[in-house]
Design a protein around this motif. Structure first.
Motif, PDB file in Angstrom:
ATOM      1  N   THR A 117      -2.012  49.992  47.046  1.00 26.42           N
ATOM      2  CA  THR A 117      -2.186  49.811  48.491  1.00 26.42           C
ATOM      3  C   THR A 117      -1.377  48.620  48.990  1.00 26.42           C
ATOM      4  O   THR A 117      -0.666  48.706  50.000  1.00 26.42           O
ATOM      5  N   VAL A 118      -1.484  47.490  48.278  1.00 24.29           N
ATOM      6  CA  VAL A 118      -0.743  46.287  48.670  1.00 24.29           C
ATOM      7  C   VAL A 118       0.761  46.533  48.580  1.00 24.29           C
ATOM      8  O   VAL A 118       1.531  46.140  49.466  1.00 24.29           O
ATOM      9  N   GLY A 119       1.203  47.200  47.521  1.00 28.12           N
ATOM     10  CA  GLY A 119       2.625  47.451  47.349  1.00 28.12           C
ATOM     11  C   GLY A 119       3.197  48.344  48.431  1.00 28.12           C
ATOM     12  O   GLY A 119       4.241  48.035  49.029  1.00 28.12           O
ATOM     13  N   ILE A 120       2.536  49.472  48.701  1.00 28.95           N
ATOM     14  CA  ILE A 120       3.014  50.385  49.745  1.00 28.95           C
ATOM     15  C   ILE A 120       2.945  49.711  51.110  1.00 28.95           C
ATOM     16  O   ILE A 120       3.853  49.867  51.943  1.00 28.95           O
ATOM     17  N   PHE A 121       1.872  48.946  51.341  1.00 25.84           N
ATOM     18  CA  PHE A 121       1.762  48.220  52.609  1.00 25.84           C
ATOM     19  C   PHE A 121       2.941  47.266  52.791  1.00 25.84           C
ATOM     20  O   PHE A 121       3.534  47.199  53.877  1.00 25.84           O
ATOM     21  N   ALA A 122       3.287  46.533  51.726  1.00 30.54           N
ATOM     22  CA  ALA A 122       4.391  45.579  51.825  1.00 30.54           C
ATOM     23  C   ALA A 122       5.711  46.285  52.118  1.00 30.54           C
ATOM     24  O   ALA A 122       6.472  45.875  53.002  1.00 30.54           O
ATOM     25  N   ILE A 123       6.001  47.366  51.407  1.00 31.18           N
ATOM     26  CA  ILE A 123       7.278  48.064  51.587  1.00 31.18           C
ATOM     27  C   ILE A 123       7.368  48.704  52.973  1.00 31.18           C
ATOM     28  O   ILE A 123       8.349  48.517  53.702  1.00 31.18           O
ATOM     29  N   ILE A 124       6.344  49.479  53.347  1.00 33.46           N
ATOM     30  CA  ILE A 124       6.383  50.189  54.622  1.00 33.46           C
ATOM     31  C   ILE A 124       6.314  49.213  55.793  1.00 33.46           C
ATOM     32  O   ILE A 124       6.962  49.424  56.834  1.00 33.46           O
ATOM     33  N   ALA A 125       5.566  48.113  55.644  1.00 30.76           N
ATOM     34  CA  ALA A 125       5.495  47.118  56.719  1.00 30.76           C
ATOM     35  C   ALA A 125       6.862  46.481  56.945  1.00 30.76           C
ATOM     36  O   ALA A 125       7.292  46.307  58.099  1.00 30.76           O
ATOM     37  N   VAL A 126       7.550  46.127  55.865  1.00 29.50           N
ATOM     38  CA  VAL A 126       8.882  45.533  56.007  1.00 29.50           C
ATOM     39  C   VAL A 126       9.836  46.519  56.666  1.00 29.50           C
ATOM     40  O   VAL A 126      10.570  46.171  57.611  1.00 29.50           O
ATOM     41  N   PHE A 127       9.847  47.760  56.199  1.00 26.22           N
ATOM     42  CA  PHE A 127      10.738  48.760  56.772  1.00 26.22           C
ATOM     43  C   PHE A 127      10.399  49.030  58.239  1.00 26.22           C
ATOM     44  O   PHE A 127      11.293  49.236  59.067  1.00 26.22           O
ATOM     45  N   THR A 128       9.111  49.043  58.579  1.00 26.62           N
ATOM     46  CA  THR A 128       8.709  49.280  59.964  1.00 26.62           C
ATOM     47  C   THR A 128       9.165  48.156  60.871  1.00 26.62           C
ATOM     48  O   THR A 128       9.684  48.398  61.977  1.00 26.62           O
ATOM     49  N   VAL A 129       8.998  46.906  60.419  1.00 25.60           N
ATOM     50  CA  VAL A 129       9.448  45.759  61.219  1.00 25.60           C
ATOM     51  C   VAL A 129      10.966  45.781  61.377  1.00 25.60           C
ATOM     52  O   VAL A 129      11.495  45.561  62.473  1.00 25.60           O
TER      53      VAL A 129
END
Length: 420
Positions: A33-45
């Motif tokens: 969860t933390v890993g996917i959150f970090a990757i997708i959050a960075v890409f979204t920003v």
């Protein structure tokens, strides 16, 4: 049909195993969860930043070539300090370009701007506004989204009439009761009549491009109010000349070559002399933005991948424990005729389920963040990023679960049944 039935049975066994160890399941998927959150959050920003900047540059228009003192990209073989000696475009050069340019363009405009102005109408005022003087074809080379009223006429341009097209913020502050068309306001002691109001754009990352606090007036009127700079350093605003290419000329090469020859001729440059001007295109900025955010996205992906790596190790560890706990059950299943691929899929699906649930939770968190209202940078998560997050989750599940699943499928049923 047998293979499909066995595959579905594998799904059922995997799901039952996850429900039977709910606490362990939750703790295992937190890393993913933390890993996917970090990757997708960075890409979204990064995607939102890039989209915001590109939309901020939309006011320039497409197929535009601008004559300016400074280039948007500095070449490695040209010392930056030499650009200081370049002259800025002038109204005289604009008039000569109108006469000398051929039919390869749809419009030619000159414009300049001065910021930090205060506009007043009766007891109302609005500060920090931009006064922008434009020629008649400015609406061809740039975006002027008029919501109410009209654009300038040629007579108003040539006669330096005190008329103006104002932004939505200016209209709301100067005329709060509405009906701005036809009303008067003052700017730097000069009285103007409102002939148009532009659509509201809202805040952007590059606020210089927003029309909300922009007041557009005829260029001839602008030159009466401000002395144009001849050097680009102090002494007044600098002018820019822009040319709009035709739709049937996507490469703009013919127009660029023609403009270079015309400007060199106007400035009296000899064949061996270097250009003392720059021909800029908006796609230069777009290209630079794309490269910048490509690097940022790569760095973010690398950082997020470390979190995914930790989550993957956690899933693999849990799967090894799960195989050890269910060795006896595996032996019974195999002794009753269960195929190796049935056992393999059972544990592989369990690992994939864990990662999909964890990845889905991470994506959900990012989506909830995008719902928070943001004026300067609204965040938007695209469907492509959701698919990417789910695919990465499946990939991590396969990688983390394949070794434990193979080990489980290769167990000898006699030895497995005797295991405690």
């Amino acid at each position: 049909m047998l293979a499909l039935r066995l595959t579905l049975e594998s799904f059922r066994f995997a799901w039952d195993a996850l429900k039977a160890n709910l606490l362990r399941t939750v703790l295992s998927l937190l890393g993913v969860t933390v890993g996917i959150f970090a990757i997708i959050a960075v890409f979204t920003v990064v995607d939102s930043l890039e989209a915001n900047i590109r939309s901020s540059l939309d006011f320039v228009g497409d197929k535009i070539i601008s004559v300016q003192k400074w280039p948007l990209e500095f070449g490695p073989d040209y010392p930056w300090w030499k650009y200081f000696n370049r002259p800025v475009p002038t109204p005289r050069e604009f008039q000569q370009m109108r006469k000398q340019l051929g039919p390869n363009n749809k419009g030619l405009a000159i414009f300049a701007a001065n910021s930090g102005n205060t506009l007043k109408a009766g007891s109302n005022s609005v500060a920090d506004c931009v006064l922008q003087g434009v020629s008649y074809d400015f609406r061809i080379v740039s975006n002027v989204p008029i919501k109410e009223g009209r654009y300038f006429t040629m007579q108003e341009m040539d006669g330096a009439r005190p008329v103006a097209i104002i932004g939505a913020t200016i209209a709301e502050n100067l005329f709060p009761s509405g009906g701005a068309l036809g009303k008067e306001f003052k700017a730097r002691g000069q009285t103007f009549i409102v002939i148009g109001v532009m659509e509201k754009e809202g805040k952007k990352l590059l606020t210089i491009s927003s029309n909300d606090a922009n007041c557009i007036i005829p260029f001839t009127m602008f030159t009466k109010m401000f002395a144009l700079s001849t050097t680009g350093f102090g002494g007044g605003p600098s002018a820019t000349i822009a040319v709009k290419g035709r739709d049937e000329d996507p490469g703009l090469l013919d127009l660029e070559y023609e403009m270079r020859g015309v400007v060199r001729n106007i400035r009296g440059l000899k064949p061996r002399e270097l250009d003392n001007f720059a021909l800029n295109r908006p796609e230069m900025v777009a290209s630079a933005v794309g490269k910048l955010f490509g690097v940022i996205g790569l760095v973010g992906a690398v950082i997020g991948s470390f979190a995914m790596l930790v989550g993957g190790f956690g899933i693999a560890n849990i799967m090894f424990v799960s195989v050890r706990e269910r060795t006896n059950i595996i032996g019974i299943q195999k002794s009753l005729g269960a195929k190796n691929f049935f056992i393999l899929f059972q544990f592989l699906f369990e690992a994939i389920f864990l990662c999909l649930i964890g990845g889905g939770a991470g994506i959900l968190l990012v989506w909830l963040i995008t719902l928070v209202p943001q004026d300067a940078l609204p965040l938007t998560m695209t469907a492509g990023r959701v698919v990417l997050g789910l695919l990465v989750s499946v990939g991590i599940g396969v990688i983390a679960g394949i070794v434990p699943a193979v080990m489980a499928s290769n167990l000898d049923p006699v030895i497995a049944i005797r295991a405690q």
